[in-house]
Design a protein around this motif. Sequence first.
Motif, PDB file in Angstrom:
ATOM      1  N   VAL A  75      -1.094   7.255  -9.961  1.00  0.00           N
ATOM      2  CA  VAL A  75      -2.230   7.164 -10.893  1.00  0.00           C
ATOM      3  C   VAL A  75      -3.376   6.353 -10.301  1.00  0.00           C
ATOM      4  O   VAL A  75      -4.542   6.659 -10.564  1.00  0.00           O
ATOM      5  N   ASP A  76      -3.067   5.331  -9.495  1.00  0.00           N
ATOM      6  CA  ASP A  76      -4.138   4.577  -8.838  1.00  0.00           C
ATOM      7  C   ASP A  76      -4.890   5.466  -7.851  1.00  0.00           C
ATOM      8  O   ASP A  76      -6.116   5.442  -7.803  1.00  0.00           O
ATOM      9  N   SER A  77      -4.162   6.256  -7.077  1.00  0.00           N
ATOM     10  CA  SER A  77      -4.799   7.138  -6.092  1.00  0.00           C
ATOM     11  C   SER A  77      -5.653   8.207  -6.751  1.00  0.00           C
ATOM     12  O   SER A  77      -6.690   8.591  -6.221  1.00  0.00           O
ATOM     13  N   THR A 107      -5.520   5.963 -14.245  1.00  0.00           N
ATOM     14  CA  THR A 107      -4.786   4.772 -14.662  1.00  0.00           C
ATOM     15  C   THR A 107      -4.507   4.738 -16.162  1.00  0.00           C
ATOM     16  O   THR A 107      -3.578   4.062 -16.593  1.00  0.00           O
ATOM     17  N   ARG A 134      -0.905   5.567 -16.835  1.00  0.00           N
ATOM     18  CA  ARG A 134       0.108   4.745 -16.177  1.00  0.00           C
ATOM     19  C   ARG A 134       1.286   4.418 -17.098  1.00  0.00           C
ATOM     20  O   ARG A 134       2.436   4.631 -16.742  1.00  0.00           O
ATOM     21  N   ASP A 187       2.722   4.124 -10.250  1.00  0.00           N
ATOM     22  CA  ASP A 187       1.537   3.285 -10.039  1.00  0.00           C
ATOM     23  C   ASP A 187       0.707   3.793  -8.862  1.00  0.00           C
ATOM     24  O   ASP A 187      -0.517   3.896  -8.955  1.00  0.00           O
ATOM     25  N   GLN A 188       1.376   4.122  -7.756  1.00  0.00           N
ATOM     26  CA  GLN A 188       0.665   4.621  -6.589  1.00  0.00           C
ATOM     27  C   GLN A 188      -0.068   5.919  -6.905  1.00  0.00           C
ATOM     28  O   GLN A 188      -1.210   6.111  -6.499  1.00  0.00           O
ATOM     29  N   HIS A 213       0.843  -1.196   0.000  1.00  0.00           N
ATOM     30  CA  HIS A 213       0.000   0.000   0.000  1.00  0.00           C
ATOM     31  C   HIS A 213       0.872   1.238   0.000  1.00  0.00           C
ATOM     32  O   HIS A 213       1.942   1.263   0.577  1.00  0.00           O
ATOM     33  N   ASP A 214       0.380   2.282  -0.658  1.00  0.00           N
ATOM     34  CA  ASP A 214       1.010   3.598  -0.526  1.00  0.00           C
ATOM     35  C   ASP A 214       0.839   4.024   0.923  1.00  0.00           C
ATOM     36  O   ASP A 214      -0.199   3.789   1.530  1.00  0.00           O
ATOM     37  N   SER A 229      -2.349   5.921   1.537  1.00  0.00           N
ATOM     38  CA  SER A 229      -3.644   5.430   1.089  1.00  0.00           C
ATOM     39  C   SER A 229      -4.295   4.563   2.158  1.00  0.00           C
ATOM     40  O   SER A 229      -3.616   3.949   2.971  1.00  0.00           O
ATOM     41  N   HIS A 237       6.876   2.059  -9.383  1.00  0.00           N
ATOM     42  CA  HIS A 237       5.917   1.862  -8.287  1.00  0.00           C
ATOM     43  C   HIS A 237       5.353   3.207  -7.816  1.00  0.00           C
ATOM     44  O   HIS A 237       4.169   3.289  -7.486  1.00  0.00           O
ATOM     45  N   GLY A 245      -7.028   8.021  -9.801  1.00  0.00           N
ATOM     46  CA  GLY A 245      -7.978   7.513 -10.785  1.00  0.00           C
ATOM     47  C   GLY A 245      -7.586   7.871 -12.209  1.00  0.00           C
ATOM     48  O   GLY A 245      -8.439   8.053 -13.069  1.00  0.00           O
TER      49      GLY A 245
END
Length: 161
Positions: free
Chosen positions: A60-62, A66, A69, A57-58, A2-3, A6, A54, A64
């Motif tokens: 763009v995932d947080s 993606t 990415r 990734d953290q 996990h970030d 987050s 990584h 939204g």
Amino acid sequence: MHDVASPGFTTDGEAYSERRGTAMTALQTEMWTPPDRFTLEMHACPENVYLVRHLMDQAVDSWGLTELRDLGRLVLTELTTNAVRRYPGTLVNVWVARPGRPLIEVGVWDHDSMTMPRIISPEAADETGRGLFLIHQLTNGRLGWQPSPHTGKVVWARFGP
């Protein structure tokens, strides 16, 4: 993994924040806002370049985002690899920021304020030297660098729709 900023979930489904180390209620989880900037300080070693992927990734995932990415990983990896090759073993700072939705900015700081990057048009047989040219093309020219206010320089790129 996990970030650190987050929310995660306990075994019984209750949300928690690793940054705070305390349980969060469902309402707090819904109200959680990701940071506008993710940063990483690392030694400029080839073995560490995976860390920036990584970080992307953290981010763009947080946020939204993606769909950005792959481009983000490519751009940030290239900028970081340039610093790793040029300044092995030194500290570099890397970040992914969201100056405005859906725009993403990535940057790499290194200690050298005397040597600024140059975009060159590579020849077909060249094995190196394509990175900044490629980033310039992929970001529609939103690539730049400047001396840092204190010491060193920052190389950055912005991308998004």
